[in-house]
Write a protein that holds these residues in place. Structure first.
Motif, PDB file in Angstrom:
ATOM      1  N   SER A   1       6.905   3.591  -6.575  1.00 39.23           N
ATOM      2  CA  SER A   1       8.026   3.643  -7.565  1.00 39.23           C
ATOM      3  C   SER A   1       8.295   2.156  -8.427  1.00 39.23           C
ATOM      4  O   SER A   1       7.327   1.318  -7.797  1.00 39.23           O
ATOM      5  CB  SER A   1       9.430   3.756  -7.050  1.00 39.23           C
ATOM      6  N   ILE A   2       8.661   2.367  -9.727  1.00 39.61           N
ATOM      7  CA  ILE A   2       8.716   1.108 -10.457  1.00 39.61           C
ATOM      8  C   ILE A   2      10.401   1.174 -10.885  1.00 39.61           C
ATOM      9  O   ILE A   2      11.069   2.028 -10.834  1.00 39.61           O
ATOM     10  CB  ILE A   2       8.025   1.117 -11.574  1.00 39.61           C
TER      11      ILE A   2
ATOM     12  N   GLY B   1      16.862  -1.191 -14.955  1.00 34.53           N
ATOM     13  CA  GLY B   1      17.194  -1.179 -13.533  1.00 34.53           C
ATOM     14  C   GLY B   1      16.911   0.522 -13.119  1.00 34.53           C
ATOM     15  O   GLY B   1      17.133   0.724 -12.040  1.00 34.53           O
ATOM     16  N   THR B   2      16.310   1.286 -14.132  1.00 34.43           N
ATOM     17  CA  THR B   2      16.142   2.579 -13.664  1.00 34.43           C
ATOM     18  C   THR B   2      15.044   2.856 -12.703  1.00 34.43           C
ATOM     19  O   THR B   2      13.914   2.374 -13.162  1.00 34.43           O
ATOM     20  CB  THR B   2      16.150   3.482 -14.894  1.00 34.43           C
ATOM     21  N   LYS B   3      15.184   3.443 -11.611  1.00 34.99           N
ATOM     22  CA  LYS B   3      13.855   3.485 -10.752  1.00 34.99           C
ATOM     23  C   LYS B   3      13.382   4.920 -10.928  1.00 34.99           C
ATOM     24  O   LYS B   3      13.725   5.898 -11.099  1.00 34.99           O
ATOM     25  CB  LYS B   3      14.447   3.429  -9.220  1.00 34.99           C
TER      26      LYS B   3
ATOM     27  N   PHE C   1       7.295  -2.568 -15.614  1.00 38.48           N
ATOM     28  CA  PHE C   1       6.839  -1.538 -14.373  1.00 38.48           C
ATOM     29  C   PHE C   1       6.233  -2.504 -12.997  1.00 38.48           C
ATOM     30  O   PHE C   1       5.376  -2.048 -12.125  1.00 38.48           O
ATOM     31  CB  PHE C   1       5.474  -0.708 -14.740  1.00 38.48           C
ATOM     32  N   ARG C   2       7.095  -3.588 -12.954  1.00 40.52           N
ATOM     33  CA  ARG C   2       6.936  -4.254 -11.505  1.00 40.52           C
ATOM     34  C   ARG C   2       7.449  -3.440 -10.520  1.00 40.52           C
ATOM     35  O   ARG C   2       8.443  -2.867 -10.457  1.00 40.52           O
ATOM     36  CB  ARG C   2       7.631  -5.571 -11.797  1.00 40.52           C
ATOM     37  N   PRO C   3       6.499  -3.421  -9.351  1.00 44.20           N
ATOM     38  CA  PRO C   3       6.846  -2.654  -8.243  1.00 44.20           C
ATOM     39  C   PRO C   3       8.027  -3.084  -7.507  1.00 44.20           C
ATOM     40  O   PRO C   3       8.362  -4.288  -7.628  1.00 44.20           O
ATOM     41  CB  PRO C   3       5.761  -2.572  -7.228  1.00 44.20           C
ATOM     42  N   ASP C   4       8.793  -2.059  -6.901  1.00 46.25           N
ATOM     43  CA  ASP C   4      10.141  -2.476  -5.987  1.00 46.25           C
ATOM     44  C   ASP C   4       9.510  -3.251  -4.871  1.00 46.25           C
ATOM     45  O   ASP C   4       8.624  -2.911  -4.235  1.00 46.25           O
ATOM     46  CB  ASP C   4      10.718  -1.264  -5.643  1.00 46.25           C
TER      47      ASP C   4
ATOM     48  N   ASP D   1       6.392  -3.077   0.409  1.00 44.02           N
ATOM     49  CA  ASP D   1       6.358  -3.926   1.506  1.00 44.02           C
ATOM     50  C   ASP D   1       6.334  -2.782   2.631  1.00 44.02           C
ATOM     51  O   ASP D   1       5.565  -2.939   3.638  1.00 44.02           O
ATOM     52  CB  ASP D   1       7.544  -4.620   2.011  1.00 44.02           C
ATOM     53  N   GLU D   2       6.423  -1.460   2.472  1.00 41.12           N
ATOM     54  CA  GLU D   2       6.298  -0.345   3.142  1.00 41.12           C
ATOM     55  C   GLU D   2       4.859   0.203   3.353  1.00 41.12           C
ATOM     56  O   GLU D   2       4.471   0.221   2.391  1.00 41.12           O
ATOM     57  CB  GLU D   2       7.126   0.705   2.928  1.00 41.12           C
ATOM     58  N   GLY D   3       4.477   0.240   4.636  1.00 41.22           N
ATOM     59  CA  GLY D   3       3.170   0.827   4.917  1.00 41.22           C
ATOM     60  C   GLY D   3       1.952   0.284   4.034  1.00 41.22           C
ATOM     61  O   GLY D   3       0.980   0.798   3.843  1.00 41.22           O
ATOM     62  N   GLY D   4       1.981  -1.205   4.020  1.00 40.90           N
ATOM     63  CA  GLY D   4       0.796  -1.859   3.668  1.00 40.90           C
ATOM     64  C   GLY D   4       0.679  -1.628   1.996  1.00 40.90           C
ATOM     65  O   GLY D   4      -0.369  -1.812   1.380  1.00 40.90           O
ATOM     66  N   ALA D   5       1.402  -0.913   1.390  1.00 36.44           N
ATOM     67  CA  ALA D   5       1.494  -0.756   0.007  1.00 36.44           C
ATOM     68  C   ALA D   5       1.723  -2.002  -0.873  1.00 36.44           C
ATOM     69  O   ALA D   5       1.534  -2.064  -1.940  1.00 36.44           O
ATOM     70  CB  ALA D   5       2.504   0.311  -0.607  1.00 36.44           C
ATOM     71  N   GLY D   6       2.178  -3.073  -0.134  1.00 38.50           N
ATOM     72  CA  GLY D   6       2.507  -4.322  -1.012  1.00 38.50           C
ATOM     73  C   GLY D   6       1.255  -5.115  -1.129  1.00 38.50           C
ATOM     74  O   GLY D   6       1.129  -6.181  -1.737  1.00 38.50           O
TER      75      GLY D   6
END
Length: 105
Positions: free
Chosen positions: A2-3, A8-10, A82-85, A90-95
């Motif tokens: 998600s971005i 501020g819209t996700k 489009f900077r990632p949240d 940080d969840e599940g190694g997606a960072g």
């Protein structure tokens, strides 16, 4: 992934379906702005296809300097918009970004 847009819209960006990705990019970033579409096309030709800036410049009737400035501006704009949240990244190694480093906050 998600971005969050600058407002501020996700929103979610699909990773596997290119058609869905481009539709979302069009809706969230380029819409009907022909300048942004031109810059996205230049970025795609340089990053995705491997064209050098001088070849892109010939295709678009620009100078290499104009192409380089447009590419830099487009990269910055896309990174900012489009900077990632951070919490979802940080969840599940997606960072972990390409190259094995943490994605920028």
């Amino acid at each position: 992934m998600s971005i969050a847009t600058s407002r501020g819209t996700k929103t979610l960006l699909p990773r596997r379906d290119p058609e869905q990705f481009w539709n979302r990019l069009r809706a969230e970033y380029a819409a009907e702005d022909s300048r942004r579409w031109k810059r996205l096309a230049m970025l795609t030709l340089t990053e995705g296809v491997g064209w050098p800036p001088d070849r892109v410049a010939l295709a678009f009737g620009l100078t290499s300097r104009q192409v380089n400035r447009g590419l830099d501006a487009t990269r910055r704009s896309l990174q900012t918009r489009f900077r990632p949240d951070r919490e979802e990244a940080d969840e599940g190694g997606a960072g972990i970004a390409e190259g094995g480093r943490d994605a920028p906050a």
